[in-house]
Write an enzyme that holds these catalytic residues in place. Structure first.
Site, PDB file in Angstrom:
ATOM      1  N   HIS A   1      39.434  36.764  40.105  1.00  0.00           N
ATOM      2  CA  HIS A   1      39.317  37.467  39.699  1.00  0.00           C
ATOM      3  C   HIS A   1      40.720  38.512  39.913  1.00  0.00           C
ATOM      4  CE1 HIS A   1      35.193  36.116  39.868  1.00  0.00           C
ATOM      5  NE2 HIS A   1      35.234  35.744  38.839  1.00  0.00           N
TER       6      HIS A   1
ATOM      7  N   SER B 190      36.179  29.384  42.836  1.00  0.00           N
ATOM      8  CA  SER B 190      35.408  29.446  41.941  1.00  0.00           C
ATOM      9  C   SER B 190      34.611  29.781  42.789  1.00  0.00           C
ATOM     10  CB  SER B 190      35.394  28.116  41.191  1.00  0.00           C
ATOM     11  OG  SER B 190      33.602  28.158  40.954  1.00  0.00           O
TER      12      SER B 190
ATOM     13  N   ALA C  42      30.774  38.270  42.141  1.00  0.00           N
ATOM     14  CA  ALA C  42      30.876  37.277  43.331  1.00  0.00           C
ATOM     15  C   ALA C  42      32.764  37.082  43.108  1.00  0.00           C
ATOM     16  CB  ALA C  42      30.372  35.910  43.200  1.00  0.00           C
TER      17      ALA C  42
HETATM   18  P1  AMP Z   1      33.092  34.250  35.748  1.00  0.00           P
HETATM   19  O1  AMP Z   1      32.896  35.313  37.152  1.00  0.00           O
HETATM   20  O2  AMP Z   1      33.182  32.741  36.557  1.00  0.00           O
HETATM   21  O3  AMP Z   1      32.415  34.596  34.824  1.00  0.00           O
HETATM   22  O4  AMP Z   1      34.857  34.741  35.747  1.00  0.00           O
HETATM   23  C1  AMP Z   1      35.321  35.876  35.300  1.00  0.00           C
HETATM   24  C2  AMP Z   1      36.846  35.204  34.535  1.00  0.00           C
HETATM   25  O5  AMP Z   1      37.681  34.930  35.732  1.00  0.00           O
HETATM   26  C3  AMP Z   1      36.708  34.193  33.578  1.00  0.00           C
HETATM   27  O6  AMP Z   1      37.908  34.339  32.833  1.00  0.00           O
HETATM   28  C4  AMP Z   1      36.878  32.848  34.441  1.00  0.00           C
HETATM   29  O7  AMP Z   1      38.199  32.525  33.957  1.00  0.00           O
HETATM   30  C5  AMP Z   1      38.315  34.051  35.608  1.00  0.00           C
HETATM   31  N1  AMP Z   1      38.467  33.188  36.474  1.00  0.00           N
HETATM   32  C6  AMP Z   1      37.594  32.274  37.087  1.00  0.00           C
HETATM   33  N2  AMP Z   1      38.122  31.569  38.261  1.00  0.00           N
HETATM   34  C7  AMP Z   1      39.088  31.966  37.837  1.00  0.00           C
HETATM   35  C8  AMP Z   1      40.367  31.507  38.985  1.00  0.00           C
HETATM   36  N3  AMP Z   1      40.499  30.589  39.490  1.00  0.00           N
HETATM   37  N4  AMP Z   1      41.975  31.602  38.425  1.00  0.00           N
HETATM   38  C9  AMP Z   1      41.809  32.207  36.791  1.00  0.00           C
HETATM   39  N5  AMP Z   1      40.706  32.953  36.577  1.00  0.00           N
HETATM   40  C10 AMP Z   1      40.254  32.374  36.677  1.00  0.00           C
END
Ligand code: AMP
Length: 301
Positions: free
Chosen positions: A54, A203, A49
């Site tokens: 990301h 997010s 997503a």
């Molecule tokens: P996730 O897919 O939510 O597990 O996130 C994957 C990676 O993207 C993780 O290292 C998160 O901390 C990073 N991430 C998610 N949202 C953000 C954001 N708004 N800004 C920077 N990094 C993010």
């Protein structure tokens, strides 16, 4: 699946193209060969997503022109508790692959729970005390599951560098700690949180919010801004100002608002600290955090 050959890497990789691997062992062969051929390997673990947060991680990884970038897309069942959103977590795989392609990612690892864990997994990483506070207190076992999958990804990909967002600050601290304590040969880089222009941290879970809930969710980032602003007045002022903002948002059910040291121990008397918040807004549980610099207000200003 693309299985074209390319000098130095063998099947499963073609320079300048994107190849998707669902078998960790296949991807492992490719990254091993790439490293042997002198390329560096940078890893961006995600649950898919994909959004601009990301993409920022991917862009930072791509800044190293000698590096091949691996993005993993895996909604890891081990880090979701009973009653959490594993089943309804947004899954947009085709769009994710296209976004990776557009960003110049050459390898995507998209395992299934079966290819990742096999039939009867028994061994997990234990996150310890730092994994049982804040998020860990509200999501028992979450960080054990997260560290387990991250360690597996490190062992599969063998990256030189792995990039994580500060958005998940406790996660980043724990991964750094795991790398240090378990002598992992990987550099861990944290990337500042990417936000919407109104402050909301990007997010994947923002997708659950309707318009009104999204407006309420702005209370989280607004509270952090108010708290950070109060930093010169000390810890108490920070928490008071941040709580006031949250209290004005009845739709925001706060799980915690805490000020801690940058490694998540007790907040220091002065200097850098971290203000962390988690709250439920409608169907979403959201987290955010910010750097706060404490003290420096002896002038009484
Ligand atoms: P996730 O897919 O939510 O597990 O996130 C994957 C990676 O993207 C993780 O290292 C998160 O901390 C990073 N991430 C998610 N949202 C953000 C954001 N708004 N800004 C920077 N990094 C993010």
């Amino acid at each position: 699946m693309n299985t074209s050959e390319s000098v130095g890497a063998g099947p499963g990789y073609q320079r300048g193209e994107l190849t998707v691997h669902t078998e960790p062992a296949e991807l492992a062969k490719v990254t091993r060969a790439l490293r042997a051929s002198g390329r560096r390997v940078h890893l961006v673990p995600t649950m898919g997503a994909l959004h601009r947060g990301h993409l920022e991680l991917i862009r930072r990884a791509r800044q190293d022109v000698n590096a091949v970038v691996v993005v993993s897309v895996f909604v890891n069942p081990l880090q979701f508790g009973e009653g959490e959103d594993f089943g309804r977590y947004p899954r947009t795989f085709d769009a994710d692959v296209q976004a990776c392609r557009d960003e110049g990612v050459e390898l995507v690892l998209a395992p299934t729970a079966e290819t990742m864990y096999g039939p009867d997994p028994q061994i997990t990483v234990h996150a310890g005390e730092a994994g049982s506070v804040l998020e860990g207190a509200h999501r028992p076992g979450h960080f054990d599951g997260m560290l387990t999958v991250v360690l597996k990804l490190f062992n599969i990909v063998r990256p030189d560098l792995a990039l994580f967002g500060e958005k998940d600050y406790q996660q980043l601290v724990l991964i750094r700690r795991m790398a240090r304590e378990l002598n992992l040969d990987v550099a861990v880089q944290g990337i500042p949180t990417i936000r919407e222009s109104d402050g909301l941290a990007l997010s994947s879970r923002n997708a659950y919010l309707d318009e009104e809930q999204r407006r309420s969710a702005l209370g989280l980032s607004a509270a952090l801004v108010a708290g950070a602003h109060a930093g010169p007045g000390g810890a108490e002022a920070v928490l008071r100002e941040a709580s006031n903002v949250l209290a004005a948002e009845p739709e925001v059910q706060v799980d915690y608002l805490e000020l801690r040291g940058t490694e998540l121990g007790p907040a220091p008397d002065g200097g850098e600290a971290r203000l962390l918040v988690a709250a439920r807004v409608g169907p979403s549980r959201l987290i955010d955090n910010a750097l706060v610099v404490l003290g420096g207000d002896e002038s009484g200003s």
